[in-house]
Design an enzyme around this catalytic site. Structure first.
Site, mmCIF file in Angstrom:
data_model
loop_
_atom_site.group_PDB
_atom_site.id
_atom_site.type_symbol
_atom_site.label_atom_id
_atom_site.label_comp_id
_atom_site.label_asym_id
_atom_site.label_seq_id
_atom_site.Cartn_x
_atom_site.Cartn_y
_atom_site.Cartn_z
ATOM 1 N N GLU A 285 1.015 -1.000 0.014
ATOM 2 C CA GLU A 285 -0.028 -0.108 -0.472
ATOM 3 C C GLU A 285 0.792 1.613 -0.182
ATOM 4 O O GLU A 285 0.978 2.458 -0.432
ATOM 5 C CB GLU A 285 -0.853 -0.507 1.185
ATOM 6 N N HIS A 306 7.457 -27.048 0.767
ATOM 7 C CA HIS A 306 6.476 -27.803 -0.636
ATOM 8 C C HIS A 306 5.234 -27.429 -0.912
ATOM 9 O O HIS A 306 4.617 -28.479 -1.841
ATOM 10 C CB HIS A 306 6.090 -28.858 0.622
ATOM 11 N N LYS A 420 -13.228 0.205 -4.286
ATOM 12 C CA LYS A 420 -14.840 1.097 -3.825
ATOM 13 C C LYS A 420 -15.647 1.772 -4.046
ATOM 14 O O LYS A 420 -17.342 1.797 -3.777
ATOM 15 C CB LYS A 420 -14.150 1.769 -2.222
HETATM 16 O O1 PA5 Z 1 -2.646 1.925 5.302
HETATM 17 C C1 PA5 Z 1 -4.339 1.730 5.652
HETATM 18 O O2 PA5 Z 1 -4.637 3.794 5.383
HETATM 19 C C2 PA5 Z 1 -5.409 1.271 5.346
HETATM 20 O O3 PA5 Z 1 -5.110 0.194 5.075
HETATM 21 C C3 PA5 Z 1 -6.256 1.639 6.394
HETATM 22 O O4 PA5 Z 1 -5.892 1.576 7.132
HETATM 23 C C4 PA5 Z 1 -8.043 0.777 6.056
HETATM 24 O O5 PA5 Z 1 -8.358 0.992 4.391
HETATM 25 C C5 PA5 Z 1 -9.100 1.036 7.553
HETATM 26 O O6 PA5 Z 1 -9.192 2.738 7.234
HETATM 27 P P1 PA5 Z 1 -10.146 3.602 8.539
HETATM 28 O O7 PA5 Z 1 -9.426 2.865 9.294
HETATM 29 O O8 PA5 Z 1 -10.678 4.370 8.272
HETATM 30 O O9 PA5 Z 1 -11.097 1.960 8.754
#
Ligand code: PA5
Length: 447
Positions: A285, A306, A420
């Protein structure tokens, strides 16, 4: 303590030094707080800046959860989920829940990171008629997966304890000032903890986001913060040769520049399986943007030797491994002797399992190098609350330097929005009406 071994990376000292200036520049950009997304560097000096009052409240809440419940359901996704789960398994292993009572802690189950009814029903069944509490974690307070799960668990709590009783068992970790969950927590009077603004998602697991579930599961969060403080000091050093954060980031960069596309975080302890999941999210990410970055994946050895071991040894040659080796396991079992030697395994009689594991690691390392898959080794003295934080900080900082080396903003995640938007349009969420017909028409062609 972490020790980096770069001898199997396939790069000479001279090659490593060829990217020294760039790595130092990326490091300086991070430390000067002058790079992309630098408003999100709250994690960099978190050890010295965290809210001590809230930290004390976390301990009190964890104790209250342990006194009133057998189970804590933690609801969150991505950065609001993975760190806590990785930490609990890092310290207590894969059977942390089955062994919770033995250490005077609660079982912690994670929900809200998928949209499966079966998964949630399974947790309902595991809880049965036992007492439970809920920690819902979302910075934005609007994420669909945890939002849906929270509705379901809140209903269960209210059925069992009434509205007031349920209120006493709900802990909200969310933005300190705004958002649907923040507003709901205030309106309903839920206990509230804050996801600090400058410490986003995947950089938040050493704030209340991870600390509350970790403490409820029995981790010593003072030791966690000590590990964080020591790692912050250890890696705050701009000497390229001795700062492992820069050495690792420089090697990742060299791998990338020389045609490697995939980094495999490999471990030899099942307790690190969820740490691999945490690593995948952190790296993917943060770095996977603008058609750049290494694709992070994880492998659990010797299990995966394996299965995907075949590919690592012999498939497309675009990968390298970062291997975590743990020197001192939490248990030391010895292999018994069999006078009959019916299975032909007496060459292992009397050996510690760890010694067998070590030879598996050493043999694999050479085999993979011979097959064209170089590796970087992280030697870790032990798995503990302290070393968990050390590892987290090491990877946070290395990743930030790595991302600046390839000139991407490590702290945003624009690509996560695409699915989303489509999902919202298909679900009929207000504001997305314009997209729905077009998506349904395109889907007609492929479904
Ligand atoms: O690393 C990040 O920013 C994302 O993975 C968020 O943690 C994830 O989308 C969850 O977001 P939120 O805490 O707003 O629900």
């Amino acid at each position: 303590m972490i020790k980096l071994n770069t001898k199997n990376s396939g790069f000479s000292e001279a090659e490593l030094n060829s990217v020294k200036d760039q790595t130092l520049a990326a490091y300086k950009t991070l430390m000067d707080r002058s790079g992309k997304g630098s408003e999100m560097l709250g994690w960099l000096n978190l050890a010295n800046e965290y809210d001590k009052d809230e930290f004390a409240r976390i301990k009190t809440a964890a104790k209250k959860i342990q006194d009133s419940s057998e189970v804590l359901v933690c609801i969150g996704i991505g950065g609001s989920y993975l760190g806590a789960r990785a930490g609990i398994e890092f310290s207590f292993g894969q059977f942390a829940n089955q062994l919770a009572k033995k250490r005077g802690a609660v079982e912690v189950y994670f929900a809200g990171s998928n949209i499966s009814s079966t998964y949630i029903q399974n947790i309902f069944d595991i809880i049965g008629d036992r007492d439970f509490s809920v920690n819902v974690i979302s910075k934005s307070g609007t994420t669909t997966e945890p939002g849906v799960a929270f509705r379901l668990f809140r209903e269960k709590l209210e059925e069992k304890y009434g509205k007031d009783g349920a209120k006493d068992r709900i802990y909200c970790t969310t933005d300190g000032e705004k958002g649907a969950m923040h507003d709901m927590a205030i309106a309903e009077g839920f206990d509230r903890f804050v996801v600090p603004n400058a410490t986003g998602g995947r950089f938040s697991c050493l704030t209340a986001v991870g600390l509350l579930p970790m403490a409820a599961a029995g981790m010593n969060i003072d030791n966690v913060m000590k590990g964080l403080a020591d790692a912050t000091k250890k890696y705050d050093n701009d000497d390229f040769a001795s700062n492992d954060v820069m050495q690792y980031a420089a090697l990742r960069y060299l791998m990338y520049k020389n045609g490697k596309a995939i980094e495999i975080l490999a471990n030899y302890e099942p307790s690190l399986m969820m740490f691999g999941e945490w690593f995948k999210q952190l790296m993917a990410e943060s770095e996977g943007k603008e058609h750049k970055g290494l694709f992070p994946t994880a492998a659990n050895f010797s299990t995966d030797l394996h299965s995907i071991g075949q590919f690592i040894q012999d498939g497309t040659r675009n990968l390298f491994e970062t291997v975590i080796w743990v020197d001192k396991p939490q248990a030391q079992l010895e292999i018994p002797n069999d006078p009959e030697n019916v299975d032909g395994l007496n060459f292992t009689s009397g050996m510690k399992m760890q010694d067998v594991n070590k030879q598996a690691m050493r043999g694999t390392m050479l085999a993979h190098v011979d097959g064209g898959c170089p590796n970087i080794v992280l030697n870790l003295d032990e798995l503990s609350d302290y070393t968990f934080a050390e590892m987290v900080y090491f990877f946070w900082k290395s990743l930030a330097v790595s991302a600046y080396l390839i000139d991407v903003n490590p702290f945003d995640q624009p690509g996560v929005e695409a699915y989303k938007k489509n999902m919202f349009a298909l679900l009929g969420k207000p504001g997305f009406e314009d997209m729905k017909d077009d998506l349904e028409n395109r889907l007609k062609e492929v479904e």
